[in-house]
Design an enzyme around this catalytic site. Structure first.
Site, short mmCIF file in Angstrom:
data_model
loop_
_atom_site.label_atom_id
_atom_site.label_comp_id
_atom_site.label_asym_id
_atom_site.label_seq_id
_atom_site.Cartn_x
_atom_site.Cartn_y
_atom_site.Cartn_z
N ASN A 14 0.88 -1.17 0.00
CA ASN A 14 0.00 0.00 0.00
C ASN A 14 0.92 1.22 0.00
OD1 ASN A 14 -1.79 2.05 0.50
ND2 ASN A 14 -2.68 1.15 2.34
N ARG A 80 -2.43 -2.06 -3.50
CA ARG A 80 -3.65 -1.29 -3.25
C ARG A 80 -3.58 -0.01 -4.08
NH1 ARG A 80 -5.40 2.84 1.24
NH2 ARG A 80 -7.63 2.75 0.93
N HIS A 168 -12.89 2.80 -0.04
CA HIS A 168 -12.89 1.76 1.02
C HIS A 168 -13.56 0.48 0.52
CE1 HIS A 168 -13.02 5.11 4.34
NE2 HIS A 168 -11.76 4.81 4.03
N GLU A 372 -8.05 -5.48 4.98
CA GLU A 372 -7.91 -5.11 3.57
C GLU A 372 -6.75 -5.86 2.92
OE1 GLU A 372 -8.43 -0.99 5.13
OE2 GLU A 372 -9.13 -0.59 3.10
#
Ligand code: AMP
Length: 389
Positions: A14, A80, A168, A372
């Protein structure tokens, strides 16, 4: 760094403009082998000049933790990416063309996509395995046009790619798909509302596993009250502030994104601090809490009516998972709609997914810790294996 198909851990990255979060995990069981964050990328004196240096630092930190990336059998890297715009509604294997297209979406997420691109480029240069991009907007690609369309001139919206994208999504997808096992009913039967309440906050309505509405929009500024973001305001506020306060577009953007929300109302953006101030009788903190809850009820009510029924309401992320007082406040007075929490269950400080409504309640209220990274790892492997993630 070759691995047998279908085996091996996934490295989830990420990357932001100044940080790189990483997690090496087993996509099947979710076991985390190692994780960490490289911070202050590109900042003076940090020793991390750019994202290439950050990936090197990550490799070194993993080696210190006993993981040699060259021999660990890493199956793939899952990245991500915040904004997939109108182009990406599913995960995609990264190639040069995909990188260029993610970069071209930067105007829609100027604070996020450029960092993701830098992270992807650096990781591709150093890790010779498949790279997969997983988009935070993707879960909301299924929104019906009536929910995703702003009432603006159509030609303008088309030209500038203006619509409600939602964010999200990886969290909303993970949580809504964890609920069936918790409540013992199939996804295809459930109407759900998911409240992701962290520093950023968003709500979603999920009908039989498909997202049908969400509170974030073109950008992550719309919707709920957040740590430092205002969420919904009158669109006329912008021109009013410009005319009356002499603020520029950039100043208004900064004001609504960084100086508003809980911070603007009470001086603190951290929910734990807000609670302490509120308990100590701070009126500004009490009002901030009430505004936060009022907005949540507003969306909950809207989604109840959009769905026409509700089976499960789920709280997730830092505030949603940990703050019993907030959860109790959201359902307070909603017994007539079948919504209530059991005080003992709500107050028990568990880290596990759990039901907090009374037995036999018409609507199940649940807490599901989000994950996540695991969702990204699963989607990465599902894409490479050609299976449904
Ligand atoms: P996230 O963005 O999901 O990391 O959530 C951050 C928010 O969760 C902050 O407002 C924190 O104050 C809040 N938070 C994290 N842990 C707790 C906790 N144990 N109790 C209450 N709030 C918490």
């Amino acid at each position: 760094m070759s691995a047998e198909p279908g085996s091996g851990p996934v490295l989830v990255l990420n990357a932001g403009s100044s940080s790189l979060k990483y997690q090496l995990l087993d996509p099947a069981g979710g076991d985390v082998r190692a994780k960490g964050t490289v911070e202050r990328i590109g900042e003076e004196g940090s020793g991390v000049a750019d994202h290439h240096a950050a990936v090197e630092q990550m490799s070194a930190a993993l080696a210190d933790a006993g993981v040699d990336l060259a021999t660990a059998g890493v199956r793939a890297v899952g990245h991500r990416v915040v904004h997939g715009g109108p182009d990406f509604s599913d995960p995609v294997v990264v190639d040069d063309d995909v990188v260029a297209r993610i970069e071209a979406l930067s105007p829609l997420a100027p604070l996020h996509n450029p960092g993701a691109v830098a992270g992807i480029e650096a990781a591709r240069a150093q890790l010779d395995v498949p790279h997969v991009a997983v988009f935070d907007t993707a879960f909301f690609a299924t929104l019906p046009p009536a929910a995703s369309t702003y009432a603006l001139p159509r030609a303008l919206s088309e030209r500038y790619r203006i619509r409600r994208y939602g964010m999200h999504g990886t969290s909303h997808r993970y949580v809504s798909r964890a609920v069936p096992a918790l409540v013992g009913r199939p996804l295809e039967e459930l109407d759900q509302v998911v409240l992701h309440l962290g520093n950023g906050c968003s709500a979603s309505a999920v009908h039989h596993g498909r997202a049908v509405d969400t509170s974030m929009g073109l950008t992550p500024l719309q919707g709920l009250v957040m740590g430092t973001r205002s969420g919904d305001v009158d669109p006329g506020l912008h021109s009013y502030l410009h005319r009356e306060a002499g603020l520029s577009v950039e100043e208004i953007d900064d004001l609504l994104n960084k100086q508003s929300g809980l911070k603007g109302l009470s001086g603190v953006n951290d929910f734990r601090q807000l609670q302490e101030h509120r308990a100590a009788g701070d009126e500004a903190a009490a009002l901030a809490f009430d505004v936060y809850v009022h907005r949540l009820k507003h969306y909950l009510g809207a989604y109840l009516v959009q769905l026409g029924r509700l089976d499960v309401l789920t709280f997730t992320a830092g505030v949603g998972e940990n703050n019993a007082a907030l959860r109790a406040a959201v359902v307070e007075g909603l017994g007539g709609l079948g919504l209530a929490v059991d005080p003992g269950r709500n107050a028990s400080p568990s880290r596990e997914a759990r039901v907090i409504s009374p037995d036999g309640a018409p609507v199940t209220v649940a807490v599901v810790p989000t994950n996540e990274e695991l969702e990204i790892a699963r989607q990465t492997v599902a894409l490479l294996d050609g299976t449904e993630g």
